[in-house]
Enzyme design. Sequence first.
Site, PDB file in Angstrom:
ATOM      1  CE  LYS A  76      -3.388  -2.054   0.021  1.00 16.69           C
ATOM      2  NZ  LYS A  76      -3.142  -3.577  -0.293  1.00 16.69           N
ATOM      3  CG  ASP A  77       0.899   6.055  -1.750  1.00 12.77           C
ATOM      4  OD1 ASP A  77       1.793   6.115  -2.084  1.00 12.77           O
ATOM      5  OD2 ASP A  77       0.775   6.620  -2.845  1.00 12.77           O
TER       6      ASP A  77
END
Length: 458
Positions: free
Chosen positions: A98-99
């Site tokens: 995830k970012d």
Amino acid sequence: MRLSQALLDKLLGLEVYISSTDGIGGTIKSSHEDFIVEEISEEGMLCSISSELDVVEGSGNYTWFVLVKRGLDTLAAIRKIARYFKISSKRFSAAGLKDARALTAQLVCVEGVSPEELLSFNDESGKVKILVAFKRPYKLMPGMLYGNSFKITIRNICLAACEIEKRIYRILNEIVEAGGVPAYYGYQRFGTIRPITHIVGRYVVRKEFEKAILTLLTEIFPHESERAKEARKYLKDTMDFKGALELFPKTLHHERAILYYLIKHPNDFFGAFRALPLTIRRLFIGAFQAYLFNRVLSERIKSELPISKAVAGDIVAVLSRRGYSVRVKGVFRANASNVEKLNEFIKRGVAVLALNVFGYDTVLCDGMPGEIERKVLRREGVSIKDFRIKHMPEISSRGTLRIAAFHPENFKISEIGSDEFFKNKSKVSLEFVLKKGLYATVFLREIMKPSDVYKAGL
């Protein structure tokens, strides 16, 4: 359809928008809470950032848990937890990454740590939390997810609320009419500060290791730190690797590793590339494959070929579904005798149009789709067989397939109005779900159509 004028789009092969309506502009990620990502498991379980899951306690050697993080990437969050329990981060695995510039919740797995121990974790910075932990008899592996639910706020919009809403729904209608959003690889695949991973990858595939290394070390981009720019310029002007090592910031680990190697082994650019970690070397090859995919997809759209319907020469993947889990059951080549039947499968939702992600096992398409593939490969100066890298077989790639288009699921505008961050500007909050492997920023670029991708936060 319209051509993108953004320089980064042109560099990365995202050359067109499928919609022609003007975008709403604006910026994302003004705060971490403006970009919320909640993972959806293969069983359809939503990993919420704020509430615990209702899970059935199991048994086994593996403990699965919901990791909530804010302002750092998945691997950095895992390293924090590993340090807390004084264990190797290699004992952890995640379904997806995830970012960093976001507030996210996802499933992670660890072997040999009990749920009770995990729930004792405490991060003083408040950036990492563990909400729930439970036993499972098998390991969580990469790709074991359905997709992600997004809650995204676009700010700093110079339009009235009614105009924002009107443009968004026009764009959505155009996307539906065109057969979906082009399934480009998004900006995160290449990097927005130094978008050169695919360029380095191209040189490696072409066995031009000196060009690959010098591109990685000396190409300067405007959003880098001043110190990094100075170091790169010094090296480009002098080719003094020892002097450059004194200038390169210690945070640039990979560049410094290469410089160390070249000081000890002058002109051995092949060895210098091999000095990088395997995951990083593969990243460059993958980025070049992603760029080629984007180029082929852009050329297809510009040639007015459909992106959700097969023509003779295309590849169609037939799917099998089990709950939230989707698998490819078979792959067919479209021809004059079967294309109508395959398009019927696509219309029923049991098949999708797929495009090649080039590798040494790729069989190029026939007909016009194949002409587009061959044109892109010729322009880049590579062939399919080049992806078998004989002297570095560990980074060779067989290739794969990827869907050509997608539709965001459960889309809604959850809020629209005045922006409390930017005076006299508007904001809009969007919610939607994307299946795994798809990029929210690729959908958002259709909505926003920014002239400067970096400033827009994409």
